[in-house]
Design a protein around this motif. Structure first.
Motif, PDB file in Angstrom:
ATOM      1  N   TYR A 105      80.512  49.358 -98.939  1.00  0.00           N
ATOM      2  CA  TYR A 105      80.353  48.232 -98.010  1.00  0.00           C
ATOM      3  C   TYR A 105      79.691  48.665 -96.699  1.00  0.00           C
ATOM      4  N   ALA A 106      80.062  49.807 -96.168  1.00  0.00           N
ATOM      5  CA  ALA A 106      79.466  50.280 -94.905  1.00  0.00           C
ATOM      6  C   ALA A 106      77.973  50.558 -95.104  1.00  0.00           C
ATOM      7  N   HIS A 107      77.630  51.202 -96.211  1.00  0.00           N
ATOM      8  CA  HIS A 107      76.224  51.476 -96.547  1.00  0.00           C
ATOM      9  C   HIS A 107      75.455  50.156 -96.693  1.00  0.00           C
ATOM     10  N   TRP A 108      76.026  49.233 -97.438  1.00  0.00           N
ATOM     11  CA  TRP A 108      75.377  47.954 -97.695  1.00  0.00           C
ATOM     12  C   TRP A 108      75.131  47.211 -96.390  1.00  0.00           C
ATOM     13  N   LEU A 109      76.134  47.164 -95.526  1.00  0.00           N
ATOM     14  CA  LEU A 109      75.983  46.474 -94.250  1.00  0.00           C
ATOM     15  C   LEU A 109      74.902  47.138 -93.401  1.00  0.00           C
ATOM     16  N   ALA A 110      74.951  48.451 -93.274  1.00  0.00           N
ATOM     17  CA  ALA A 110      73.996  49.166 -92.421  1.00  0.00           C
ATOM     18  C   ALA A 110      72.568  49.023 -92.921  1.00  0.00           C
ATOM     19  N   THR A 111      72.350  49.148 -94.222  1.00  0.00           N
ATOM     20  CA  THR A 111      70.979  49.078 -94.739  1.00  0.00           C
ATOM     21  C   THR A 111      70.476  47.646 -94.786  1.00  0.00           C
ATOM     22  N   HIS A 112      71.340  46.703 -95.079  1.00  0.00           N
ATOM     23  CA  HIS A 112      70.949  45.287 -95.072  1.00  0.00           C
ATOM     24  C   HIS A 112      70.559  44.863 -93.657  1.00  0.00           C
ATOM     25  N   GLU A 113      71.336  45.301 -92.717  1.00  0.00           N
ATOM     26  CA  GLU A 113      71.122  44.931 -91.322  1.00  0.00           C
ATOM     27  C   GLU A 113      69.848  45.533 -90.729  1.00  0.00           C
ATOM     28  N   ARG A 114      69.489  46.715 -91.197  1.00  0.00           N
ATOM     29  CA  ARG A 114      68.328  47.410 -90.630  1.00  0.00           C
ATOM     30  C   ARG A 114      67.076  46.547 -90.666  1.00  0.00           C
ATOM     31  N   SER A 115      66.814  45.886 -91.774  1.00  0.00           N
ATOM     32  CA  SER A 115      65.610  45.043 -91.860  1.00  0.00           C
ATOM     33  C   SER A 115      65.723  43.831 -90.941  1.00  0.00           C
ATOM     34  N   HIS A 116      66.929  43.290 -90.789  1.00  0.00           N
ATOM     35  CA  HIS A 116      67.108  42.146 -89.903  1.00  0.00           C
ATOM     36  C   HIS A 116      66.961  42.534 -88.434  1.00  0.00           C
ATOM     37  N   GLN A 170      63.375  42.635 -87.830  1.00  0.00           N
ATOM     38  CA  GLN A 170      62.829  41.286 -87.697  1.00  0.00           C
ATOM     39  C   GLN A 170      63.030  40.763 -86.279  1.00  0.00           C
ATOM     40  N   ILE A 171      64.229  40.926 -85.745  1.00  0.00           N
ATOM     41  CA  ILE A 171      64.511  40.448 -84.390  1.00  0.00           C
ATOM     42  C   ILE A 171      63.623  41.172 -83.378  1.00  0.00           C
ATOM     43  N   VAL A 172      63.465  42.472 -83.540  1.00  0.00           N
ATOM     44  CA  VAL A 172      62.611  43.246 -82.636  1.00  0.00           C
ATOM     45  C   VAL A 172      61.175  42.737 -82.708  1.00  0.00           C
ATOM     46  N   ARG A 173      60.664  42.487 -83.924  1.00  0.00           N
ATOM     47  CA  ARG A 173      59.297  41.965 -84.065  1.00  0.00           C
ATOM     48  C   ARG A 173      59.140  40.603 -83.399  1.00  0.00           C
ATOM     49  N   ILE A 174      60.115  39.727 -83.598  1.00  0.00           N
ATOM     50  CA  ILE A 174      60.059  38.394 -82.987  1.00  0.00           C
ATOM     51  C   ILE A 174      60.052  38.530 -81.463  1.00  0.00           C
TER      52      ILE A 174
END
Length: 162
Positions: free
Chosen positions: A139-150, A153-157
């Motif tokens: 779960y920690a891995h999934w959250l961290a890697t899923h969040e990285r792309s988001h 995205q926020i940084v790009r916006i």
């Protein structure tokens, strides 16, 4: 099983850095710009943050349950379904970000306070098709890697409107 995951230290670093990266990128961006989608069919920074909060709610609660109980049975919940029961999409970016940051402090305290062996603890997950076994590390891995792309995205916006 843990070999397929990022190391614990990397996961903790990603989870720690996400709020700081978002804060730095959005510091000079006004609420209207954060609520505007960059293109038709894309999420705004506010919507991305709402999604991230829902994911952190769902997967963070799984982590807490696994650490609190010996091999609990957890019913799978999709964050996209979970968010429908929240007001996250309606909130302005800044108050939502404060709540996200506070939630992250709590999650990091939980993860850092549990020893590396605790990350091997697991739960039986039902309700998503086949019965699965998922660990704290998963779960920690999934959250961290899923969040990285988001976060990216926020940084790009934010960079596109700054």
């Amino acid at each position: 099983m843990a070999d397929a995951f990022l190391p614990r230290e990397w996961i903790l670093t990603l989870l720690t850095e996400a709020p700081a990266r978002i804060a730095a990128a959005t510091a000079g961006v006004d609420a209207a710009q954060l609520r505007a989608a960059p293109a038709e069919g894309e999420w705004s920074a506010t919507e991305i943050l709402a999604h991230m909060r829902a994911c952190a709610d769902v997967w963070g609660s799984c982590i807490a349950a696994i650490l609190a109980e010996d091999r609990p049975t957890i019913r799978a919940v999709n964050p996209r379904t979970w968010i429908l029961g929240t007001n996250y999409p309606d909130l302005e970016f800044r108050p939502s970000f404060r709540a996200f940051s506070a939630q992250r402090v709590d999650l990091l305290a939980t993860l850092e306070g549990s020893g590396p062996g605790s990350w091997l603890r697991s739960a039986v997950v039902t309700g998503a098709g086949a019965v699965l076994v998922r660990s704290v590390h998963w779960y920690a891995h999934w959250l961290a890697t899923h969040e990285r792309s988001h976060v990216n995205q926020i940084v790009r916006i934010a960079n596109s409107v700054a």
